[in-house]
Design a protein around this motif. Structure first.
Motif, PDB file in Angstrom:
ATOM      1  N   UNK A 160       4.512   3.374   2.958  1.00  0.00           N
ATOM      2  CA  UNK A 160       3.997   2.686   1.774  1.00  0.00           C
ATOM      3  C   UNK A 160       2.473   2.632   1.845  1.00  0.00           C
ATOM      4  N   UNK A 161       1.854   2.364   0.699  1.00  0.00           N
ATOM      5  CA  UNK A 161       0.399   2.369   0.594  1.00  0.00           C
ATOM      6  C   UNK A 161      -0.050   1.116  -0.144  1.00  0.00           C
ATOM      7  N   UNK A 162      -1.103   0.492   0.361  1.00  0.00           N
ATOM      8  CA  UNK A 162      -1.651  -0.705  -0.275  1.00  0.00           C
ATOM      9  C   UNK A 162      -3.140  -0.483  -0.530  1.00  0.00           C
ATOM     10  N   UNK A 163      -3.575  -0.791  -1.719  1.00  0.00           N
ATOM     11  CA  UNK A 163      -4.997  -0.649  -2.073  1.00  0.00           C
ATOM     12  C   UNK A 163      -5.590  -2.045  -2.204  1.00  0.00           C
ATOM     13  N   UNK A 164      -6.640  -2.344  -1.450  1.00  0.00           N
ATOM     14  CA  UNK A 164      -7.224  -3.684  -1.426  1.00  0.00           C
ATOM     15  C   UNK A 164      -8.747  -3.584  -1.449  1.00  0.00           C
ATOM     16  N   UNK A 165      -9.402  -4.740  -1.586  1.00  0.00           N
ATOM     17  CA  UNK A 165     -10.856  -4.833  -1.486  1.00  0.00           C
ATOM     18  C   UNK A 165     -11.195  -5.585  -0.209  1.00  0.00           C
ATOM     19  N   UNK A 166     -11.951  -4.941   0.679  1.00  0.00           N
ATOM     20  CA  UNK A 166     -12.245  -5.504   1.990  1.00  0.00           C
ATOM     21  C   UNK A 166     -13.728  -5.825   2.128  1.00  0.00           C
ATOM     22  N   UNK A 167     -14.036  -6.816   2.953  1.00  0.00           N
ATOM     23  CA  UNK A 167     -15.411  -7.156   3.241  1.00  0.00           C
ATOM     24  C   UNK A 167     -16.133  -5.951   3.832  1.00  0.00           C
ATOM     25  N   UNK A 188     -13.555  -0.848  -1.822  1.00  0.00           N
ATOM     26  CA  UNK A 188     -12.138  -0.554  -2.039  1.00  0.00           C
ATOM     27  C   UNK A 188     -11.589   0.187  -0.825  1.00  0.00           C
ATOM     28  N   UNK A 189     -10.456  -0.275  -0.316  1.00  0.00           N
ATOM     29  CA  UNK A 189      -9.850   0.357   0.855  1.00  0.00           C
ATOM     30  C   UNK A 189      -8.417   0.759   0.560  1.00  0.00           C
ATOM     31  N   UNK A 190      -7.914   1.697   1.374  1.00  0.00           N
ATOM     32  CA  UNK A 190      -6.541   2.184   1.260  1.00  0.00           C
ATOM     33  C   UNK A 190      -5.860   2.029   2.607  1.00  0.00           C
ATOM     34  N   UNK A 191      -4.722   1.334   2.608  1.00  0.00           N
ATOM     35  CA  UNK A 191      -3.950   1.114   3.820  1.00  0.00           C
ATOM     36  C   UNK A 191      -2.652   1.920   3.745  1.00  0.00           C
ATOM     37  N   UNK A 193     -14.449   9.774  -0.093  1.00  0.00           N
ATOM     38  CA  UNK A 193     -13.722   9.842  -1.368  1.00  0.00           C
ATOM     39  C   UNK A 193     -13.818   8.533  -2.143  1.00  0.00           C
ATOM     40  N   UNK A 194     -13.904   8.659  -3.460  1.00  0.00           N
ATOM     41  CA  UNK A 194     -13.879   7.452  -4.279  1.00  0.00           C
ATOM     42  C   UNK A 194     -12.433   7.054  -4.566  1.00  0.00           C
ATOM     43  N   UNK A 195     -12.268   5.982  -5.306  1.00  0.00           N
ATOM     44  CA  UNK A 195     -10.928   5.453  -5.545  1.00  0.00           C
ATOM     45  C   UNK A 195     -10.051   6.458  -6.292  1.00  0.00           C
ATOM     46  N   UNK A 196     -10.642   7.184  -7.247  1.00  0.00           N
ATOM     47  CA  UNK A 196      -9.877   8.178  -7.996  1.00  0.00           C
ATOM     48  C   UNK A 196      -9.415   9.332  -7.131  1.00  0.00           C
ATOM     49  N   UNK A 197     -10.265   9.758  -6.197  1.00  0.00           N
ATOM     50  CA  UNK A 197      -9.888  10.853  -5.300  1.00  0.00           C
ATOM     51  C   UNK A 197      -8.763  10.424  -4.359  1.00  0.00           C
ATOM     52  N   UNK A 198      -8.808   9.199  -3.876  1.00  0.00           N
ATOM     53  CA  UNK A 198      -7.708   8.699  -3.060  1.00  0.00           C
ATOM     54  C   UNK A 198      -6.410   8.618  -3.868  1.00  0.00           C
ATOM     55  N   UNK A 199      -6.523   8.243  -5.139  1.00  0.00           N
ATOM     56  CA  UNK A 199      -5.328   8.201  -6.001  1.00  0.00           C
ATOM     57  C   UNK A 199      -4.684   9.589  -6.079  1.00  0.00           C
ATOM     58  N   UNK A 223     -15.422   5.092  -1.515  1.00  0.00           N
ATOM     59  CA  UNK A 223     -16.816   4.798  -1.869  1.00  0.00           C
ATOM     60  C   UNK A 223     -16.915   3.795  -3.011  1.00  0.00           C
ATOM     61  N   UNK A 224     -15.790   3.422  -3.593  1.00  0.00           N
ATOM     62  CA  UNK A 224     -15.771   2.535  -4.757  1.00  0.00           C
ATOM     63  C   UNK A 224     -15.913   1.076  -4.337  1.00  0.00           C
ATOM     64  N   UNK A 225     -16.747   0.345  -5.055  1.00  0.00           N
ATOM     65  CA  UNK A 225     -16.908  -1.091  -4.844  1.00  0.00           C
ATOM     66  C   UNK A 225     -16.741  -1.801  -6.182  1.00  0.00           C
ATOM     67  N   UNK A 226     -15.809  -2.739  -6.237  1.00  0.00           N
ATOM     68  CA  UNK A 226     -15.529  -3.470  -7.476  1.00  0.00           C
ATOM     69  C   UNK A 226     -16.172  -4.850  -7.459  1.00  0.00           C
ATOM     70  N   UNK A 227     -16.098  -5.529  -6.334  1.00  0.00           N
ATOM     71  CA  UNK A 227     -16.653  -6.872  -6.205  1.00  0.00           C
ATOM     72  C   UNK A 227     -17.784  -6.883  -5.187  1.00  0.00           C
ATOM     73  N   UNK A 228     -18.715  -7.776  -5.355  1.00  0.00           N
ATOM     74  CA  UNK A 228     -19.872  -7.883  -4.467  1.00  0.00           C
ATOM     75  C   UNK A 228     -19.433  -8.064  -3.023  1.00  0.00           C
ATOM     76  N   UNK A 229     -20.112  -7.355  -2.119  1.00  0.00           N
ATOM     77  CA  UNK A 229     -19.867  -7.430  -0.666  1.00  0.00           C
ATOM     78  C   UNK A 229     -18.481  -6.953  -0.258  1.00  0.00           C
TER      79      UNK A 229
END
Length: 333
Positions: free
Chosen positions: A312-319, A302-305, A250-256, A293-299
């Motif tokens: 609660x839910x946290x959306x972050x960018x992970x290596x 986008x992840x969902x915790x 799923x991409x970021x919108x689908x997770x939303x 499947x969404x990537x905003x920054x190089x390397x």
């Protein structure tokens, strides 16, 4: 000899895109198998019907032709002769694109012309294929011009005999390898089963993917028991390729969309299992971490915790090298 009743100017898809679906329909009357092409809500035969018992005529090439009075009974059980609207929608869906001539020829195959009656010579024999159209108000056919790459709905003389392509209603669940009654996805690659649920016309896995477990390093604490319990950790690049055919990360919108109604989430499953954080692990009893499947920054990806206790839910960018879980999703169409 016959008059036009409408014109559907069409151009067919690029050949590489004009592929067959996996669905195969068996005619239990004679055992013949027909490959199909999915379009809209229907599966279309990609070869002409060949039920000889009801055929009015068979040409020198062995292709059966049928008169209108036999069309309704000619197709296998669960299939039918497409009507005007179904043919028109099929043309709009599939018969568009720059390479219309080659694709008209591809769909028509060796079919050419129609017959006036059992004893008549073939009419318009070399430049067009004619396929039966179910219509109580006349004898109609979809004509594919294999010389120019055009298509028209035409009216044929009374008693005309044509080839037939049957259609059936698609089973979208079966196409996604899901048992609709049990709501279980069976991954055809390894036979593993996953519970699924329907959310906003999307099917979601409600347990984590376990495909291609090759090493204990993909498991929590490198213990295969936890892979069976929680699923497998994937790095970002592997996660994008991990889902079964017809499903995707799923991409970021689908997770939303998925997490909008938090009361419907199963926190006991989605909020557990943790993640693989380089040489360590996240809290496996209170959190569950998932790739999108969404990537905003190089390397990064986008992840969902999901936090089980706090709900609660946290959306972050992970290596991209971190190990997170995968839940696959698919559109139900």
């Amino acid at each position: 000899m016959f008059r036009l009743v409408g014109r559907v100017a069409v151009a067919l898809l690029i050949v590489a895109e004009f592929s067959l679906a996996d669905t195969v329909i068996k005619d239990n009357r004679d055992g013949k198998m027909y490959k199909t092409l999915a379009s809209g809500n229907l599966n279309w035969f990609t070869d002409n019907l060949s039920y000889r018992k009801l055929a009015s005529f068979t040409d020198k090439g062995g292709a059966p032709y049928y008169k209108q009075s036999t069309w309704k009974a000619a197709c296998p059980v669960g299939t039918h002769v497409p009507d005007i609207q179904e043919w028109t929608l099929f043309a709009k869906d599939r018969f568009t694109g720059p390479r219309k001539l080659s694709n008209v020829k591809s769909f028509a195959g060796k079919t050419r012309g129609f017959y006036g009656n059992e004893d008549a010579k073939k009419i318009q024999g070399k430049d067009a294929a004619y396929f039966a159209v179910s219509d109580p108000n006349g004898v109609r056919a979809m004509m594919l011009d294999v010389k120019r790459g055009n298509a028209k709905m035409v009216e044929l003389p009374a008693g005309a005999i044509t080839t037939v392509r049957c259609v059936s209603e698609r089973n979208f669940y079966a196409e996604k390898n899901v048992d609709e009654k049990k709501m279980i996805l069976t991954d055809p690659r390894d036979g593993k089963n996953y519970k699924v649920e329907l959310r906003d016309n999307r099917l979601w896995m409600v347990t984590n993917l376990k495909f291609s477990l090759t090493s204990a390093r993909q498991c929590l604490l490198e213990d295969t028991t936890f892979c069976k319990k929680f699923g497998r950790f994937y790095n970002y690049n592997d996660a994008k390729k991990a889902c079964p055919a017809g499903w995707h990360l799923p991409d970021d919108g689908e997770w939303r969309d998925f997490q909008k109604d938090r009361e419907k989430l199963n926190w006991e499953t989605i909020g557990r299992g943790g993640c693989k954080d380089w040489d360590g692990y996240c809290n496996s009893e209170l959190t569950g971490h998932y790739w999108s499947s969404t990537s905003i920054m190089k390397n990064t990806g986008r992840s969902w915790e999901f936090r089980r206790q706090a709900k609660s839910i946290d959306r972050t960018d992970q290596n991209v090298q971190k190990g997170l879980y995968v839940r696959c999703v698919t559109e139900l169409n």
